[in-house]
Write an enzyme that holds these catalytic residues in place. Structure first.
Site, mmCIF file in Angstrom:
data_model
loop_
_atom_site.group_PDB
_atom_site.id
_atom_site.type_symbol
_atom_site.label_atom_id
_atom_site.label_comp_id
_atom_site.label_asym_id
_atom_site.label_seq_id
_atom_site.Cartn_x
_atom_site.Cartn_y
_atom_site.Cartn_z
ATOM 1 N N THR A 26 0.826 -1.205 0.000
ATOM 2 C CA THR A 26 0.000 0.000 0.000
ATOM 3 C C THR A 26 0.859 1.253 0.000
ATOM 4 O OG1 THR A 26 -1.635 -1.215 1.273
ATOM 5 C CG2 THR A 26 -1.901 1.170 1.190
ATOM 6 N N TYR A 58 6.985 -11.565 4.673
ATOM 7 C CA TYR A 58 5.839 -11.009 3.943
ATOM 8 C C TYR A 58 5.380 -12.010 2.894
ATOM 9 C CZ TYR A 58 3.109 -7.262 1.642
ATOM 10 O OH TYR A 58 2.115 -6.480 1.117
ATOM 11 N N LYS A 101 3.508 -12.583 8.047
ATOM 12 C CA LYS A 101 2.355 -11.823 7.551
ATOM 13 C C LYS A 101 1.688 -12.678 6.482
ATOM 14 C CE LYS A 101 1.332 -7.223 5.540
ATOM 15 N NZ LYS A 101 0.650 -7.558 4.288
#
Length: 297
Positions: A44, A131, A159
Site C-alpha cells: 500500500t 511477507y 504476515k
C-alpha cells in the site's frame, strides 16, 4: 510490536514524487489513534515505485513523527544486494523492524527464497517479518518453507495473505501454521476482508490497509478480538463489507484507498505513482458513497 494493529499507510504522490506533507497527515491519524505499530512502505505504501533515497526519506519521516510507535519498514527488492542496502538504510533511520517480501523477476525457487532470508538475518540487528503476499510477489510459500525460515534467528512474525472464510477452517489453518513455527514467531493476518476471521481464528495481529487510513475502526476490531468479544468483531466486520466489496471490485485495496484518502482531503486527487492511474470519476464517486454511508471519511 508484532501483535495488535499494524497500520499500513499510503505513500501519497504529487508531481511524480512522494508528497511528504500528505504522508505526514496520514501518519498523524495513526499516531492519534495510537495504533500498535506502523507498517511503512508496504505494498500500500508503493515501495516498489520509490527510489532508494525516497524510501530512506519516508522511513526517516515515519520514525521522526511516529510518537514512539514502533515502525516496520519494507525492504523488498529484486536483488539481495539491494535488499541489504535497504535494510541498512532502514536500520540507520531508526526502523524497529523490517518487512521482507521475496521479489523476483525470474521465478524464485524455495531454496533461493530461504537463502535470501538467511542472508538478511545474518546482516541485520532488528527483527524481520516474513511477507507472504503472492498477489504482488508472485511467490507462494509452502508451509515447509515457512517453517524453515521461521527457525532462523531474527524472524519474529509471518504476515499471511488471508485465511479460509469458514471460521472453523480458519482455526484449523492457524493451528497448522502454529505447529510449524517457534513460539516466538507471531502470525498476523492481512487481506482486510479476512481480518475478522483471522483474528477470531487466533492470529496475533492484523497487518491492515484499512487501518492505514481508518485506524479507529480497525483498532476497535483488533481490541474486540483481544477481549474475545466475537460478536463485536463480527458486527464491525459486517459494517465494513461494502468497503471489502470495493477492494474485490477493483482488484485490490490500493486504488480504493488512494481514492478514499483524496475524498477525505488528505492527499491530492491523483496520489498514485505512475504508471498506476486513479479510479475513474464514476468509480471514485462509488467510493465516496460507501465512505459516506459508513461515516469513514
Amino acid at each position: 510490536m508484532f501483535t495488535g494493529l499494524s497500520a499500513f499507510p499510503l505513500t501519497p504522490f504529487a508531481a511524480d514524487k512522494p508528497d511528504e506533507a500528505a504522508f505526514l497527515r496520514l501518519l498523524q491519524r495513526l499516531t492519534e489513534a495510537k495504533v500498535d505499530s506502523l507498517g511503512v512502505l508496504g505494498s500500500t505504501g508503493s515501495y516498489a515505485y520509490l527510489t532508494r533515497a525516497q524510501r530512506r526519506r519516508i522511513t526517516e519521516l515515519a520514525v521522526a513523527h511516529s510518537e514512539a510507535i514502533p515502525v516496520m519498514v519494507s525492504i523488498g527488492a529484486v536483488s539481495t544486494t539491494e535488499v541489504l542496502q535497504l535494510a541498512e538504510d532502514a536500520q540507520q533511520a531508526g526502523a524497529a523492524a523490517l518487512l521482507l517480501p521475496p521479489l523476483g523477476y525470474q521465478a524464485l525457487r524455495e531454496d533461493e527464497v530461504f537463502t535470501l532470508y538467511q542472508t538478511v538475518t545474518r546482516h541485520v540487528s532488528v527483527p524481520i517479518c516474513v511477507y507472504d503476499n503472492p498477489g504482488t510477489t508472485h511467490f507462494a510459500f509452502s508451509d515447509a518453507l515457512l517453517g524453515r525460515i521461521a527457525a532462523l534467528p531474527g524472524i519474529a512474525s509471518i504476515k499471511i495473505p488471508g485465511v479460509p472464510a469458514d471460521l472453523q477452517a480458519a482455526r484449523e489453518r492457524i493451528a497448522q501454521l502454529r505447529s510449524l513455527l517457534p513460539e516466538t514467531v507471531s502470525i498476523g493476518v492481512s487481506g482486510d476482508a479476512f481480518a475478522a476471521t483471522g483474528l477470531l481464528a487466533g492470529c496475533d495481529g492484523w497487518y491492515s490497509v484499512c487501518g492505514g487510513l481508518f485506524p479507529r475502526i480497525a483498532q476497535a476490531i483488533t481490541s474486540a478480538a483481544k477481549a474475545d468479544d466475537d460478536q463485536r468483531v463480527s458486527a464491525l466486520d459486517a459494517q465494513l463489507q461494502p468497503l471489502w466489496a470495493l477492494f474485490r471490485q477493483h482488484g485490490g485495496s490500493l486504488r480504493v484507498m488512494a481514492a478514499a484518502a483524496a475524498i477525505a482531503g488528505l492527499t491530492a486527487p491523483d496520489c498514485l505513482p505512475r504508471p498506476l492511474l486513479p479510479l475513474s470519476a464514476t468509480d471514485a464517486q462509488q467510493v465516496a458513497d460507501v465512505l459516506a454511508a459508513l461515516t469513514l471519511a
